[in-house]
Design an enzyme around this catalytic site. Structure first.
Site, PDB file in Angstrom:
ATOM      1  N   SER A   1       0.828  -1.204   0.000  1.00 50.17           N
ATOM      2  CA  SER A   1       0.000   0.000   0.000  1.00 50.17           C
ATOM      3  C   SER A   1       0.860   1.250   0.000  1.00 50.17           C
ATOM      4  O   SER A   1       0.380   2.336  -0.311  1.00 50.17           O
ATOM      5  CB  SER A   1      -0.858   0.038   1.262  1.00 50.17           C
ATOM      6  OG  SER A   1      -1.598  -1.131   1.390  1.00 50.17           O
TER       7      SER A   1
ATOM      8  N   GLU B   1      -3.519   0.211  -8.948  1.00 53.15           N
ATOM      9  CA  GLU B   1      -2.491   1.238  -9.047  1.00 53.15           C
ATOM     10  C   GLU B   1      -1.188   0.527  -9.409  1.00 53.15           C
ATOM     11  O   GLU B   1      -0.767  -0.377  -8.689  1.00 53.15           O
ATOM     12  CB  GLU B   1      -2.372   1.901  -7.664  1.00 53.15           C
ATOM     13  CG  GLU B   1      -2.033   3.348  -7.672  1.00 53.15           C
ATOM     14  CD  GLU B   1      -1.963   3.920  -6.246  1.00 53.15           C
ATOM     15  OE1 GLU B   1      -2.071   3.186  -5.244  1.00 53.15           O
ATOM     16  OE2 GLU B   1      -1.775   5.135  -6.156  1.00 53.15           O
TER      17      GLU B   1
HETATM   18  N1  LIG Z   1      -6.176  -4.668   3.676  1.00 55.17           N
HETATM   19  C1  LIG Z   1      -6.354  -3.845   2.648  1.00 55.17           C
HETATM   20  O1  LIG Z   1      -7.433  -3.253   2.467  1.00 55.17           O
HETATM   21  C2  LIG Z   1      -5.236  -3.624   1.658  1.00 55.17           C
HETATM   22  C3  LIG Z   1      -5.523  -2.959   0.461  1.00 55.17           C
HETATM   23  C4  LIG Z   1      -4.500  -2.818  -0.505  1.00 55.17           C
HETATM   24  C5  LIG Z   1      -3.234  -3.307  -0.230  1.00 55.17           C
HETATM   25  N2  LIG Z   1      -2.971  -3.926   0.962  1.00 55.17           N
HETATM   26  C6  LIG Z   1      -1.608  -4.447   1.187  1.00 55.17           C
HETATM   27  O2  LIG Z   1      -1.622  -5.842   0.925  1.00 55.17           O
HETATM   28  C7  LIG Z   1      -0.660  -6.503   1.751  1.00 55.17           C
HETATM   29  C8  LIG Z   1      -1.352  -7.586   2.555  1.00 55.17           C
HETATM   30  O3  LIG Z   1      -2.343  -6.999   3.375  1.00 55.17           O
HETATM   31  P1  LIG Z   1      -3.535  -7.868   3.986  1.00 55.17           P
HETATM   32  O4  LIG Z   1      -4.528  -6.881   4.502  1.00 55.17           O
HETATM   33  O5  LIG Z   1      -3.968  -8.922   3.005  1.00 55.17           O
HETATM   34  O6  LIG Z   1      -2.771  -8.572   5.218  1.00 55.17           O
HETATM   35  P2  LIG Z   1      -3.232  -9.850   6.064  1.00 55.17           P
HETATM   36  O7  LIG Z   1      -2.616  -9.678   7.406  1.00 55.17           O
HETATM   37  O8  LIG Z   1      -4.706 -10.080   5.950  1.00 55.17           O
HETATM   38  O9  LIG Z   1      -2.506 -11.078   5.303  1.00 55.17           O
HETATM   39  C9  LIG Z   1      -1.115 -11.251   5.224  1.00 55.17           C
HETATM   40  C10 LIG Z   1      -0.815 -12.755   5.058  1.00 55.17           C
HETATM   41  O10 LIG Z   1       0.590 -12.909   4.751  1.00 55.17           O
HETATM   42  C11 LIG Z   1       1.061 -14.069   5.416  1.00 55.17           C
HETATM   43  N3  LIG Z   1       2.513 -13.945   5.545  1.00 55.17           N
HETATM   44  C12 LIG Z   1       3.210 -13.108   6.343  1.00 55.17           C
HETATM   45  N4  LIG Z   1       4.537 -13.282   6.117  1.00 55.17           N
HETATM   46  C13 LIG Z   1       4.665 -14.228   5.149  1.00 55.17           C
HETATM   47  C14 LIG Z   1       5.783 -14.806   4.461  1.00 55.17           C
HETATM   48  N5  LIG Z   1       7.024 -14.444   4.763  1.00 55.17           N
HETATM   49  N6  LIG Z   1       5.538 -15.725   3.516  1.00 55.17           N
HETATM   50  C15 LIG Z   1       4.268 -16.102   3.212  1.00 55.17           C
HETATM   51  N7  LIG Z   1       3.164 -15.578   3.827  1.00 55.17           N
HETATM   52  C16 LIG Z   1       3.378 -14.649   4.776  1.00 55.17           C
HETATM   53  C17 LIG Z   1       0.305 -14.079   6.750  1.00 55.17           C
HETATM   54  O11 LIG Z   1       0.257 -15.388   7.309  1.00 55.17           O
HETATM   55  C18 LIG Z   1      -1.095 -13.576   6.322  1.00 55.17           C
HETATM   56  O12 LIG Z   1      -1.951 -14.661   5.973  1.00 55.17           O
HETATM   57  C19 LIG Z   1       0.002  -5.401   2.598  1.00 55.17           C
HETATM   58  O13 LIG Z   1       1.165  -4.977   1.957  1.00 55.17           O
HETATM   59  C20 LIG Z   1      -1.067  -4.304   2.599  1.00 55.17           C
HETATM   60  O14 LIG Z   1      -0.514  -3.018   2.799  1.00 55.17           O
HETATM   61  C21 LIG Z   1      -3.950  -4.104   1.905  1.00 55.17           C
END
Ligand SMILES: NC(=O)c1ccc[n+]([C@@H]2O[C@H](COP(=O)([O-])OP(=O)(O)OC[C@H]3O[C@@H](n4cnc5c(N)ncnc54)[C@H](O)[C@@H]3O)[C@@H](O)[C@H]2O)c1
Length: 281
Positions: free
Chosen positions: A118, A151
């Site tokens: 993000s 994006e």
């Molecule tokens: N939540 C949102 O609305 C949103 C929107 C756009 C972008 N993002 C971005 O997307 C990314 C993920 O966010 P999210 O909300 O899905 O997080 P989340 O916490 O729901 O999921 C992250 C997952 O990654 C796994 N993980 C962590 N380290 C790992 C590794 N080394 N290898 C494999 N798996 C691993 C965790 O077990 C977890 O299941 C972040 O960079 C966030 O900024 C989030």
């Protein structure tokens, strides 16, 4: 020719990203180090595809075919033969850079490594690899199956060719790509997060209740969802991580995360995913 996509992280975003690629006909390997996340992701994807079938937007056969194209794994090394990677793990620069370094060693040298970050610098992630020209940002919006924007972030060293491949992939997914330069928060969160942060300050200072603030923004500004409902939906820990990147990267105190946001995250009140945020779920 891109046939197989590796998606790393099966959380909120990773399962949606895996779903849209599988729906678009790609083989998808979804990787997470936490086995329970993979099980949860599979059932979320099944439910989401089921809703598309109920609404008549997808046939039952296409749902089954999409599920058949999806496999899961617990280790990065299972991604050795994929043609394109989208990383969607925690918003932490050191953890992401470590994964990019590992992916650089595991995948073919021609494979593009995209991050769904993000706010974290794509240039920094590219520098953790020997292929910075093939590292870019592919920032999907939540919920991925419904939101059409992606994006696309061009790092300092990202090549035109890599941007072109990512642009074409977005089009194949039925999404609309918009290019942004590699500055903290890119376009979406540079503008969205200060608004969410200000809404949290307004709660902290007693300017209005969360309901009042969200209603003002919905009815007064025609936003489909109020900023505090949206923050709960995104995850308050994710909002805090993005604000920290904006604050550290731009240096302007206007991006300072609200102390109430810090307190809620410390208490484990992370929004919808934890059952408690500005609202109860
Ligand atoms: N939540 C949102 O609305 C949103 C929107 C756009 C972008 N993002 C971005 O997307 C990314 C993920 O966010 P999210 O909300 O899905 O997080 P989340 O916490 O729901 O999921 C992250 C997952 O990654 C796994 N993980 C962590 N380290 C790992 C590794 N080394 N290898 C494999 N798996 C691993 C965790 O077990 C977890 O299941 C972040 O960079 C966030 O900024 C989030």
């Amino acid at each position: 020719m891109i046939k197989t996509i590796g998606v790393i992280g099966a959380g909120t975003m990773g399962n949606g990203i895996a779903q849209v690629f599988a729906q678009a006909g790609y083989e998808v390997r979804l990787c997470d180090t936490f086995p329970a996340a993979l099980g949860k992701a599979k059932s979320t994807i099944e439910k989401s595809l089921g809703k598309f079938v109920e609404k008549g937007k997808l046939s039952a056969a296409d749902r089954q075919a999409a599920l058949g194209r999806l496999s899961t794994c617990g280790e990065l090394k299972a991604l050795a033969d994929v043609d394109y990677v989208v990383e969607a793990i925690a918003e932490n620069v050191d953890v992401k850079a470590g994964v990019f370094k590992a992916l650089d060693a595991i995948t073919r040298p021609d494979v593009i490594l995209a991050s769904n970050t993000s706010s974290i610098s794509i240039t920094v992630l590219g520098a953790a690899t020997n292929r910075p020209d093939k590292v870019l940002g592919m920032h999907f919006m939540n919920p991925v199956p419904l939101m059409t924007l992606v994006e696309l972030i061009r790092g300092q060293a990202t090549s035109d060719e890599s941007m072109k491949v990512a642009t074409e992939l977005c089009t194949k997914l039925g999404k609309t790509p918009v290019e942004a330069a590699d500055y903290p928060g890119f376009i979406a969160n540079r503008i969205l997060m200060p608004m969410i942060n200000e809404a949290v300050y307004a709660v902290m200072e007693g300017v209005g209740t969360p309901e009042a603030i969200d209603t003002v923004m919905k009815l007064g500004m025609n936003h489909p969802m109020g900023p505090l409902t949206l923050a709960d939906f995104i995850g308050l820990d994710v909002c805090l991580a993005i604000l920290n990147v904006l604050h550290d990267g731009i240096g302007d105190p206007k991006y300072r995360p609200c102390p109430l946001l810090r307190r809620m995250v410390a208490a484990g009140h992370l929004g919808r995913k934890s059952g408690q945020g500005f609202y109860k779920y």
